[in-house]
Design an enzyme around this catalytic site. Structure first.
Site, PDB file in Angstrom:
ATOM      1  N   GLN A   1       0.832  -1.198   0.000  1.00  0.00           N
ATOM      2  CA  GLN A   1       0.000   0.000   0.000  1.00  0.00           C
ATOM      3  C   GLN A   1       0.871   1.254   0.000  1.00  0.00           C
ATOM      4  OE1 GLN A   1      -3.391  -0.317  -0.173  1.00  0.00           O
ATOM      5  NE2 GLN A   1      -3.402   1.868  -0.608  1.00  0.00           N
TER       6      GLN A   1
ATOM      7  N   ALA B   1      -5.426   5.067  -0.883  1.00  0.00           N
ATOM      8  CA  ALA B   1      -5.488   5.066   0.582  1.00  0.00           C
ATOM      9  C   ALA B   1      -4.079   5.218   1.126  1.00  0.00           C
ATOM     10  CB  ALA B   1      -6.097   3.765   1.078  1.00  0.00           C
TER      11      ALA B   1
ATOM     12  N   SER C   1      -6.068   1.047   4.690  1.00  0.00           N
ATOM     13  CA  SER C   1      -6.853   0.127   3.867  1.00  0.00           C
ATOM     14  C   SER C   1      -7.322  -1.050   4.712  1.00  0.00           C
ATOM     15  CB  SER C   1      -6.020  -0.395   2.702  1.00  0.00           C
ATOM     16  OG  SER C   1      -6.712  -1.460   2.071  1.00  0.00           O
TER      17      SER C   1
ATOM     18  N   HIS D   1      -8.042  -3.826   3.724  1.00  0.00           N
ATOM     19  CA  HIS D   1      -7.450  -5.068   3.225  1.00  0.00           C
ATOM     20  C   HIS D   1      -6.198  -5.452   4.010  1.00  0.00           C
ATOM     21  CE1 HIS D   1     -10.030  -6.079  -0.158  1.00  0.00           C
ATOM     22  NE2 HIS D   1     -10.199  -4.777  -0.323  1.00  0.00           N
TER      23      HIS D   1
ATOM     24  N   ASP E   1     -12.678  -9.061  -1.255  1.00  0.00           N
ATOM     25  CA  ASP E   1     -13.539  -8.678  -2.375  1.00  0.00           C
ATOM     26  C   ASP E   1     -13.970  -9.964  -3.057  1.00  0.00           C
ATOM     27  OD1 ASP E   1     -12.937  -6.010  -1.835  1.00  0.00           O
ATOM     28  OD2 ASP E   1     -11.235  -6.003  -3.206  1.00  0.00           O
TER      29      ASP E   1
ATOM     30  N   GLU F   1     -19.782  -0.470  -2.262  1.00  0.00           N
ATOM     31  CA  GLU F   1     -18.983  -1.598  -2.742  1.00  0.00           C
ATOM     32  C   GLU F   1     -19.669  -2.912  -2.364  1.00  0.00           C
ATOM     33  OE1 GLU F   1     -14.526   0.416  -2.594  1.00  0.00           O
ATOM     34  OE2 GLU F   1     -14.920  -1.421  -1.483  1.00  0.00           O
TER      35      GLU F   1
ATOM     36  N   TRP G   1     -19.240  -5.726  -3.266  1.00  0.00           N
ATOM     37  CA  TRP G   1     -18.345  -6.888  -3.327  1.00  0.00           C
ATOM     38  C   TRP G   1     -17.392  -6.983  -2.134  1.00  0.00           C
ATOM     39  CZ3 TRP G   1     -18.023  -2.554  -6.535  1.00  0.00           C
ATOM     40  CH2 TRP G   1     -16.952  -1.694  -6.269  1.00  0.00           C
ATOM     41  N   HIS G   2     -17.275  -5.924  -1.365  1.00  0.00           N
ATOM     42  CA  HIS G   2     -16.262  -5.876  -0.294  1.00  0.00           C
ATOM     43  C   HIS G   2     -16.902  -6.310   1.027  1.00  0.00           C
ATOM     44  CE1 HIS G   2     -12.710  -3.865   1.833  1.00  0.00           C
ATOM     45  NE2 HIS G   2     -13.597  -3.994   2.826  1.00  0.00           N
TER      46      HIS G   2
HETATM   47 ZN    ZN Z   1     -12.176  -4.295  -1.025  1.00  0.00          ZN
END
Ligand code: ZN
Length: 296
Positions: free
Chosen positions: A180, A201, A206, A208, A215, A266, A268-269
Site C-alpha cells: 500500500q 489510501a 486500507s 485489506h 472482495d 462496494e 463486493w467488499h
Molecule cells: Zn475491497
C-alpha cells in the site's frame, strides 16, 4: 456496547472505492482505476468537492465553565473519564505527520479503520492463511490470504452459497502495508499529494491490510464486470447481501452511506467482524461507523 449514532460525518473530498489501491500491474487493478475515473466523471455519483470536518460538540467532555471551580477530585474524575473514553475507542496514539488515529487492536475481528483511523505502521496480521475456496488471483498471490478466523468463516459462506446454487470467487483479500505504501508513494510522485489522497489510501488505512476483508465476485463474471456496483443485481450479489451476516461478514461500504464511511458503495467488499456484530449491523441497516458511534 456504545450505540451513539455518528454525530459528525466525514465529508471527504471524493468518495472513492476502498478496493482501488491494489496492484496497478494487474488487470483487476487497471479495471478498478478505470471505474474510479468513470465515477469521477459521472455527475450522478454523489460527491463533495469541499473537504470539511465538522467538529463534534465537545460539551460532553466536561468543559463546562460552571464546573471549573470544583474540587481537584472532580477534575481528576473528568480527566479519568475522558481517558477511559479514548481507550474505549481503541486509539493508541495520534500520528503527528498525518493526524491519523492509530488503533490499538489491529488483530481483533472488531478492529475499525477508515480514513481517520489507521493500523500501526508496518502491521502484519499474525495468522494469515489461504481459505479453501475458488480464487481469482493466481496461486501464491498474497491477495488470497485472510486471517484464520475470517478464512474459516469465508469457507463456510462459500460452501453455503454453493449449496444454494450460488457460485462465488474470492478476488482480493490481504494487502500488505508495504504494498500500500508503494502504491501511495508512487501516486504522490506521479500525481502530487492532493491527487494521491483522493485516489489512493494512505498506508495503514486500507481495510485489506487487516486480513479481515475480501472482495468477492460471482464465479460466472468476467474481468470486465468484476468489482462493479452492478454486482448488487446479480444472484450472487443479492445472496451475499442477505446472507453474509450469518457468517460474520458485513457489506462494509453500503449503498447511500458514503458520507459516513468515506467510500462509495462496494457490494463486493465483505469484512469479517463476527456474527454478533454482523447480525446487529444487518438488522439495523447501519455501518460500522454507526455501530461504534465514535467521532473518529
Ligand atoms: Zn475491497
Amino acid at each position: 456496547m456504545q450505540k451513539i449514532y455518528i454525530a459528525s460525518i466525514f465529508l471527504i473530498g471524493l468518495f472513492l472505492t476502498a478496493c482501488q489501491q491494489g496492484d496497478p500491474n494487474t488487470n483487476i487493478d487497471e479495471k478498478e482505476q478505470t471505474t474510479q475515473q468513470e465515477q469521477q466523471a459521472d455527475q450522478s455519483v454523489p460527491k463533495k468537492e469541499t473537504a470539511k470536518t465538522e467538529e463534534q460538540d465537545n460539551a460532553s467532555d466536561g468543559l463546562n465553565e460552571n464546573e471549573s471551580a470544583k474540587a481537584d477530585d472532580s477534575t481528576n474524575e473528568e480527566d479519568k473519564q475522558k481517558e477511559e473514553k479514548e481507550i474505549d475507542k481503541h486509539i493508541a496514539k495520534v500520528e503527528k505527520s498525518t493526524g491519523l488515529h492509530v488503533v490499538d487492536n489491529p488483530e481483533s475481528p472488531e478492529v475499525y479503520v477508515n480514513k481517520q483511523r489507521t493500523l500501526p505502521e508496518g502491521y502484519v496480521p499474525p495468522n494469515l492463511v489461504v481459505p479453501d475456496v475458488s480464487h481469482y488471483s493466481s496461486e501464491g498471490s498474497p491477495k488470497r490470504q485472510l486471517q484464520k478466523v475470517a478464512a474459516d468463516a469465508l469457507e463456510q459462506l462459500f460452501a453455503e452459497a454453493d449449496q444454494q446454487g450460488i457460485g462465488l470467487v474470492a478476488v482480493s483479500g490481504y494487502r500488505s502495508y508495504e504494498r500500500q505504501k508503494q502504491i501511495y508513494e508512487s501516486a504522490v510522485a506521479n500525481k502530487g499529494q492532493e491527487h494521491a489522497d483522493k485516489f489512493s489510501a494512505r498506508p495503514g488505512t486500507s481495510e485489506h491490510q487487516t486480513g479481515l476483508a475480501m472482495d468477492v465476485a460471482s464465479a460466472t463474471e468476467t474481468a470486465a464486470t468484476l468489482l462493479e456496483q452492478s454486482f448488487k443485481q446479480t444472484d450472487a450479489g443479492t445472496w451475499l447481501a442477505e446472507n453474509a451476516h450469518n457468517f460474520g461478514f458485513i457489506i462494509r461500504y453500503p449503498e447511500g452511506k458514503n458520507e459516513i464511511t468515506g467510500y462509495n458503495y462496494e457490494p463486493w467488499h465483505i469484512r469479517y467482524v463476527g456474527k454478533e456484530i454482523a447480525t446487529e449491523i444487518y438488522n439495523e441497516d447501519i455501518t460500522l461507523e454507526e455501530y461504534f458511534g465514535y467521532d473518529y
